[in-house]
Design a protein around this motif. Sequence first.
Motif, PDB file in Angstrom:
ATOM      1  N   CYS A 176       0.823  -1.217   0.000  1.00 39.44           N
ATOM      2  CA  CYS A 176       0.000   0.000   0.000  1.00 39.44           C
ATOM      3  C   CYS A 176       0.853   1.261   0.000  1.00 39.44           C
ATOM      4  O   CYS A 176       0.620   2.167   0.805  1.00 39.44           O
ATOM      5  CB  CYS A 176      -0.975   0.008   1.169  1.00 39.44           C
ATOM      6  SG  CYS A 176      -0.190  -0.173   2.773  1.00 39.44           S
ATOM      7  N   GLY A 177       1.837   1.293  -0.871  1.00 46.41           N
ATOM      8  CA  GLY A 177       2.576   2.517  -1.125  1.00 46.41           C
ATOM      9  C   GLY A 177       3.243   3.120   0.090  1.00 46.41           C
ATOM     10  O   GLY A 177       4.021   2.481   0.803  1.00 46.41           O
ATOM     11  N   GLY A 178       2.924   4.406   0.333  1.00 48.34           N
ATOM     12  CA  GLY A 178       3.578   5.156   1.386  1.00 48.34           C
ATOM     13  C   GLY A 178       3.403   4.558   2.763  1.00 48.34           C
ATOM     14  O   GLY A 178       4.314   4.629   3.603  1.00 48.34           O
ATOM     15  N   ASP A 193      -0.865   3.512  -3.283  1.00 44.62           N
ATOM     16  CA  ASP A 193      -1.434   4.082  -2.063  1.00 44.62           C
ATOM     17  C   ASP A 193      -2.948   3.962  -1.995  1.00 44.62           C
ATOM     18  O   ASP A 193      -3.643   4.006  -3.015  1.00 44.62           O
ATOM     19  CB  ASP A 193      -1.068   5.565  -1.945  1.00 44.62           C
ATOM     20  CG  ASP A 193       0.272   5.763  -1.249  1.00 44.62           C
ATOM     21  OD1 ASP A 193       0.733   4.826  -0.585  1.00 44.62           O
ATOM     22  OD2 ASP A 193       0.847   6.848  -1.376  1.00 44.62           O
ATOM     23  N   THR A 194      -3.441   3.854  -0.765  1.00 44.70           N
ATOM     24  CA  THR A 194      -4.881   3.800  -0.548  1.00 44.70           C
ATOM     25  C   THR A 194      -5.570   5.040  -1.108  1.00 44.70           C
ATOM     26  O   THR A 194      -6.671   4.952  -1.661  1.00 44.70           O
ATOM     27  CB  THR A 194      -5.184   3.682   0.957  1.00 44.70           C
ATOM     28  OG1 THR A 194      -4.517   2.535   1.488  1.00 44.70           O
ATOM     29  CG2 THR A 194      -6.672   3.556   1.208  1.00 44.70           C
ATOM     30  N   SER A 195      -4.923   6.202  -0.980  1.00 39.36           N
ATOM     31  CA  SER A 195      -5.544   7.436  -1.454  1.00 39.36           C
ATOM     32  C   SER A 195      -5.820   7.385  -2.950  1.00 39.36           C
ATOM     33  O   SER A 195      -6.907   7.757  -3.405  1.00 39.36           O
ATOM     34  CB  SER A 195      -4.640   8.635  -1.142  1.00 39.36           C
ATOM     35  OG  SER A 195      -3.370   8.481  -1.750  1.00 39.36           O
ATOM     36  N   THR A 209     -12.269  -2.018  -0.042  1.00 36.38           N
ATOM     37  CA  THR A 209     -12.283  -3.209   0.795  1.00 36.38           C
ATOM     38  C   THR A 209     -11.072  -4.089   0.532  1.00 36.38           C
ATOM     39  O   THR A 209     -10.385  -4.527   1.460  1.00 36.38           O
ATOM     40  CB  THR A 209     -13.571  -4.018   0.558  1.00 36.38           C
ATOM     41  OG1 THR A 209     -14.705  -3.187   0.810  1.00 36.38           O
ATOM     42  CG2 THR A 209     -13.621  -5.236   1.468  1.00 36.38           C
ATOM     43  N   ILE A 210     -10.796  -4.374  -0.738  1.00 31.46           N
ATOM     44  CA  ILE A 210      -9.653  -5.227  -1.070  1.00 31.46           C
ATOM     45  C   ILE A 210      -8.346  -4.550  -0.687  1.00 31.46           C
ATOM     46  O   ILE A 210      -7.427  -5.188  -0.165  1.00 31.46           O
ATOM     47  CB  ILE A 210      -9.660  -5.586  -2.574  1.00 31.46           C
ATOM     48  CG1 ILE A 210     -10.881  -6.453  -2.901  1.00 31.46           C
ATOM     49  CG2 ILE A 210      -8.376  -6.322  -2.951  1.00 31.46           C
ATOM     50  CD1 ILE A 210     -10.983  -6.841  -4.360  1.00 31.46           C
ATOM     51  N   LYS A 211      -8.258  -3.231  -0.922  1.00 32.54           N
ATOM     52  CA  LYS A 211      -7.007  -2.540  -0.611  1.00 32.54           C
ATOM     53  C   LYS A 211      -6.743  -2.539   0.889  1.00 32.54           C
ATOM     54  O   LYS A 211      -5.598  -2.758   1.321  1.00 32.54           O
ATOM     55  CB  LYS A 211      -7.081  -1.087  -1.112  1.00 32.54           C
ATOM     56  CG  LYS A 211      -5.738  -0.355  -1.041  1.00 32.54           C
ATOM     57  CD  LYS A 211      -4.710  -1.042  -1.929  1.00 32.54           C
ATOM     58  CE  LYS A 211      -3.388  -0.312  -1.952  1.00 32.54           C
ATOM     59  NZ  LYS A 211      -2.422  -0.994  -2.841  1.00 32.54           N
TER      60      LYS A 211
END
Length: 362
Positions: free
Chosen positions: A137-139, A198-200, A230-232
């Motif tokens: 998830c990136g950052g 990222d989630t964003s 949801t998946i993220k």
Amino acid sequence: MQKKELCYIAIVAVLGLSLLMGFVVEVFHVDLGPWAWVAQWVSSPIALAIGFAFALLFGKAFPTFNKTMSKKLLQYSVIGLGFGMNVNQALASGSEGMLFTIVSVFGTLGLGWLFGRKLLGVDSQTSYLLSSGTAICGGSAIAAVGPVLKAKAESMSVALGVVFVLNAVALFIFPTIGDALGMTMKQFGMWAAIAIHDTSSVVGAGAAYDQMHPELIAQQGVSALEVATTIKLTRALWIVVLALVTPFFFRQTLAASTDGPTKRWYQCVPPFIVWFVVAIIFNTYVLSNASLLGDTAATMGGQMSGAVNKLAKHLITLSLFFIGASLTRETLRSVGLRPLIQGVLLWLSISLITLGYIYWVA
């Protein structure tokens, strides 16, 4: 107060007012007549583009406030999205992508090692941080793994810079690609959750795709934003696993350190993920539970949940301006060429592999 600060305040005020009007229209069904466009013109890509343009033209404005808003506003908004979700649907979406998540996480780490260390000669810390950010998830993953790894500030900065640039690109092009390929809400949500860092940006891309195809949400009974989020966030729980295995990968380097890793495994789980799950459970079993509250109260609870969910979506759009406003020229220059190439190769590989899986296997 300088001109850029005044411009920053004006932009935030205009975006905030427009999004607030959009929220009022959606929740209270207010008819604005010919002024309806005022409540509709701000979308996720537009908010990000305005922030990006501001940063390139003026540089940083209120950096502490902007950094806080880009992080906290997003996290609180994600919690708010939980009030629009159901436990059973969330578990179904999360479990369906679980096997591919396991394969993709460790496959991404392997590809990152191949591209970064063997092909491009990127230093081990930066290469691993880039792979970790791409894998989960990136950052958030980079920020969690960095202290465990005892990463240098320069490695953290470069890895975050690469991920940030690719997130901005993904937020713009993924909805367009999904539209061109005729992807369903479920397909696009799954693709975005796994292929975007990222989630964003995952949430922004899902929201943008929903805005492009409101008719598909009604037809298919699910939104890309719901599936993607949801998946993220289910995938983000793998930060714990990554934090546990990282010391094994870097055991020789950490053994030479006097204090070793200081971050405990449970400290690596972003708290907003826990509250997101709590919000889903509370919405499913309390607010919308007619057998517990009665029909009238459950109806009111459902309306309140819907309002919180809609507000969260508008706040997410606003948070994307703050994220875009953080991408300055200095950030772009700090990225460097070889880490950027590794990030792009890794991102493209995961995007194409995921796309193939969704079309031919899922």
